[in-house]
Scaffold this motif. Sequence first.
Motif: not given
Length: 324
Positions: A166-184
């Motif tokens: 056990e060397v590494f901490v396993v990370p987690e992504a955090k995404v903003m639900p209302d701005a996960a993919r802002v349109p252009g």
Amino acid sequence: MRVLSGIQPTGRFHWGNYFGAIRQYIALQHADEAYYFIANLHALTTVRDREVLRRNTQDAALDLLALGLDPAKATLFVQSDVPEVSELCWVLMTITSQGRLERCHAFKEKKSKGIAADMGLYTYPVLMAADILAYDSNVVPVGEDQVQHIEVARDLAKAFNHRYGEVFVVPEAKVMPDAARVPGTNGEKMSKSYNNTIEVFEEVKAARKKIMRIETDSRPMEQPKEPEGDHLYQLCSLFVDDAKRQTLATRYRTGGFGYGEIKKLLADEAEAFFAPARERRRELESHPDRVIEILTDGAGRARRKARQVLDRVQQACGLAYTNP
Ligand code: TYM
């Protein structure tokens, strides 16, 4: 909890960067520890002019500070100031399969557009994994387009831990639900490579022009319209409070409005929203030494943490021979 994220200095930040990522950095900087860096090693895969890269790096720091990143709370640094990460990247590379990288969509997409695929672009997710794992990061705030890369970091952390303990901490992504993919401006994901961005600190007049040119459909004014899925509505929603959003949604559903009015509303709201940050940026610009100081101090703190993790890695896989 430790939060970490990176952003590339490939040009000025746009609304997608702000609402998808930077806003989260600022909200999360009160967490136990937060590390945010300017990913100049990643930018090197596309920015080949030294003066441009240097200027972009400085702009990135000024923008982040102006938008509310507080160096007294978060550690802000430049990626290449922590060489430990590049060393960790090599170790991770030795456990990364070729197929895993070939499946990454950012690489696939660029390759399909005929962009020459050098090793920097190909191994980009491994460096990103090193960025994340070097600081024992728990949470990585990003937009949706980076989630697959964080999956790679998770897989590599687990593969390494499986082999060496056990060397590494396993990370987690955090995404903003209302701005996960802002349109252009054309409804596609806002991205410099699609030429559809509106920059956070764009000159007010130029921003207005871009906003007035946002692509819309040609349905008649009187026709009721469904707001969800409409990119102009989505963009407005980023700037207004709940009450204004409700009013706007009702207007869409009732019909009888022109897109021009909505665009004007968007331009006004966006201008007011970023006005305080624009003011702070002007102030910061006159203190370039202060920015260097913040980044140097940040790099020192980041290196200390990355060194600890790299020592653990070297011990675990038998690299620390002369320095057991
Ligand atoms: P980059 O520089 O392309 O983008 C920075 C952040 O902005 C988010 N973003 C968006 N979010 C919502 N809607 C959009 N239209 C939009 N466009 C961009 C991105 O998801 C990202 O969070 N590889 C990374 C930089 C990086 C990194 C890391 C991130 C290097 N190492 C380690 C996290 C952890 C990148 O190219 O982001």
